[in-house]
Design an enzyme around this catalytic site. Structure first.
Site, PDB file in Angstrom:
ATOM      1  N   LYS A 159      -4.338  -3.469   3.007  1.00 52.26           N
ATOM      2  CA  LYS A 159      -3.612  -2.789   1.933  1.00 52.26           C
ATOM      3  C   LYS A 159      -4.623  -2.501   0.813  1.00 52.26           C
ATOM      4  O   LYS A 159      -4.665  -3.173  -0.217  1.00 52.26           O
ATOM      5  CB  LYS A 159      -2.473  -3.696   1.461  1.00 52.26           C
ATOM      6  CG  LYS A 159      -1.228  -2.933   1.062  1.00 52.26           C
ATOM      7  CD  LYS A 159      -0.044  -3.861   0.895  1.00 52.26           C
ATOM      8  CE  LYS A 159       0.958  -3.309  -0.097  1.00 52.26           C
ATOM      9  NZ  LYS A 159       1.454  -1.958   0.179  1.00 52.26           N
TER      10      LYS A 159
HETATM   11  N1  PPE Z   1       3.505   0.787   4.901  1.00 55.45           N
HETATM   12  C1  PPE Z   1       2.875   1.077   3.748  1.00 55.45           C
HETATM   13  C2  PPE Z   1       1.866   2.152   3.733  1.00 55.45           C
HETATM   14  C3  PPE Z   1       3.201   0.339   2.606  1.00 55.45           C
HETATM   15  O1  PPE Z   1       2.548   0.613   1.472  1.00 55.45           O
HETATM   16  C4  PPE Z   1       4.185  -0.657   2.661  1.00 55.45           C
HETATM   17  C5  PPE Z   1       4.555  -1.431   1.436  1.00 55.45           C
HETATM   18  C6  PPE Z   1       4.820  -0.898   3.886  1.00 55.45           C
HETATM   19  C7  PPE Z   1       4.451  -0.153   4.992  1.00 55.45           C
HETATM   20  C8  PPE Z   1       5.860  -1.970   4.050  1.00 55.45           C
HETATM   21  O2  PPE Z   1       5.277  -3.235   3.953  1.00 55.45           O
HETATM   22  P1  PPE Z   1       6.104  -4.510   3.497  1.00 55.45           P
HETATM   23  O3  PPE Z   1       6.345  -4.376   2.037  1.00 55.45           O
HETATM   24  O4  PPE Z   1       5.247  -5.651   3.862  1.00 55.45           O
HETATM   25  O5  PPE Z   1       7.385  -4.498   4.259  1.00 55.45           O
HETATM   26  N2  PPE Z   1       4.473  -0.690   0.226  1.00 55.45           N
HETATM   27  C9  PPE Z   1       4.460  -1.372  -1.047  1.00 55.45           C
HETATM   28  C10 PPE Z   1       4.078  -0.414  -2.163  1.00 55.45           C
HETATM   29  C11 PPE Z   1       4.996   0.738  -2.342  1.00 55.45           C
HETATM   30  C12 PPE Z   1       4.663   1.595  -3.544  1.00 55.45           C
HETATM   31  O6  PPE Z   1       5.247   2.667  -3.638  1.00 55.45           O
HETATM   32  O7  PPE Z   1       3.849   1.198  -4.380  1.00 55.45           O
HETATM   33  C13 PPE Z   1       5.781  -2.073  -1.326  1.00 55.45           C
HETATM   34  O8  PPE Z   1       6.791  -1.768  -0.698  1.00 55.45           O
HETATM   35  O9  PPE Z   1       5.786  -2.938  -2.210  1.00 55.45           O
END
Ligand code: PPE
Length: 305
Positions: A159
């Site tokens: 990330k």
């Molecule tokens: N893919 C991406 C690219 C992503 O950034 C997130 C979280 C996810 C999948 C889902 O991951 P999880 O939160 O572990 O279920 N994105 C974070 C940031 C979003 C934003 O707009 O800033 C979040 O959901 O906190």
């Protein structure tokens, strides 16, 4: 979405006043995108504010740093405690939590080896990313003209701050074209994920979600939803999804910490039944679980105090 300030931000070992949490303009990450971050939520539960799957989020922060070859100068336990302290300091029952490990001021140039890693943890109240009515009404999706990173360009499993330029390009393109959110395809044309969420699609009664090899982040919400789906008796398969699977999906939804579970109502103007019955059941189960109402997963509700 605008940020509402809270009293304190944790920065390099101490809670400082919100307005004092500042960096120099020559901070390495500001120039090269060399940082890693997390998105976590604290929810109100009967026992007090609980941070959902905090340990796994902090572990993923360390995995992201390891992929980039950075050392975080704290232990997992120290950052878990720091996150709890920051949430507790806000006095909020629920909030969004953003830990960031960034390379600081003092070195310039692409060699990250001499750089110091600094850590900040901020919390603020944040509503559902795609709107509070996103489950019922659904979101309008566009397949992005931007391709998701390849594993050998910017590892999507980390990330990384800089990775999100790709997501921002896709998000802004979708919004300007009148959509709510974008779906990103991997370089081989298969569905990867959305700009900040993982994706699930129902085909022939089963839920499909793309594998990590397609370039998706290893989503903690995706993992939660998979467990909840299995508990509800829905079949879930991690499998490749083609663009055409989206167009003829029986139902589809996105999930992530910020977005929670949000229905998809169309992809490239092909309507998808919305809200679908599995989506509705999973959204309900997800919200009950994060609020500490699911005895099976109580250990995921990590109390802030
Ligand atoms: N893919 C991406 C690219 C992503 O950034 C997130 C979280 C996810 C999948 C889902 O991951 P999880 O939160 O572990 O279920 N994105 C974070 C940031 C979003 C934003 O707009 O800033 C979040 O959901 O906190």
């Amino acid at each position: 979405m605008p940020i509402t300030p809270t009293p304190k931000i944790w920065m390099n070992g101490e809670l400082v006043d919100w307005d004092q949490a500042q960096v120099h303009v020559l901070t390495h990450t500001l120039h090269y995108g060399t940082g890693v971050f997390e998105g976590i939520r604290a929810y109100e539960t009967a026992e007090g504010p609980a941070i959902f799957r905090l340990t796994e989020h902090i572990e993923r922060l360390f995995s992201s740093a390891k992929i980039l070859g950075f050392e975080i100068p704290y232990t997992v336990d120290e950052l878990i405690q720091a996150t709890k302290d920051t949430v507790a300091s806000t006095g909020l029952a629920s909030c969004y939590v953003r830990p960031l490990a960034y390379l600081g001021y003092g070195e310039m140039g692409l060699n990250t080896l001499p750089c110091s890693t600094e850590v900040a943890i901020a919390c603020w109240p944040w509503g559902a990313l795609l709107g509070d009515d996103a489950v019922q009404k659904g979101v309008r999706m566009k397949i992005s003209s931007w391709t998701r990173h390849d594993h050998n360009t910017m590892p999507p499993a980390a990330k990384t701050v800089g990775n999100y330029v790709n997501s921002s390009l896709a998000k802004v393109e979708a919004l300007k074209a009148g959509y709510d959110e974008a779906i990103m395809l991997a370089p081989n044309g298969l569905v990867a994920e959305c700009t900040g969420e993982n994706i699930f699609v129902a085909r022939q009664g089963k839920l499909l979600t793309p594998p990590l090899s397609a370039g998706a982040l290893e989503g903690i919400t995706q993992n939660t939803v998979t467990s909840l789906a299995e508990d509800l008796g829905f079949e879930v398969r991690v499998d490749n999804i083609a663009r055409s699977d989206l167009y003829i999906a029986e139902e589809a939804f996105v999930c992530g910490t910020a977005a929670e579970v949000s229905s998809i109502n169309s992809v490239d103007e092909r309507d998808i039944p919305c809200p679908g019955p599995m989506t509705l059941a999973l959204s309900e189960a997800y919200l009950a679980t994060v609020r500490g109402e699911n005895p099976k997963y109580k250990s995921w509700n990590e109390l802030a105090v």
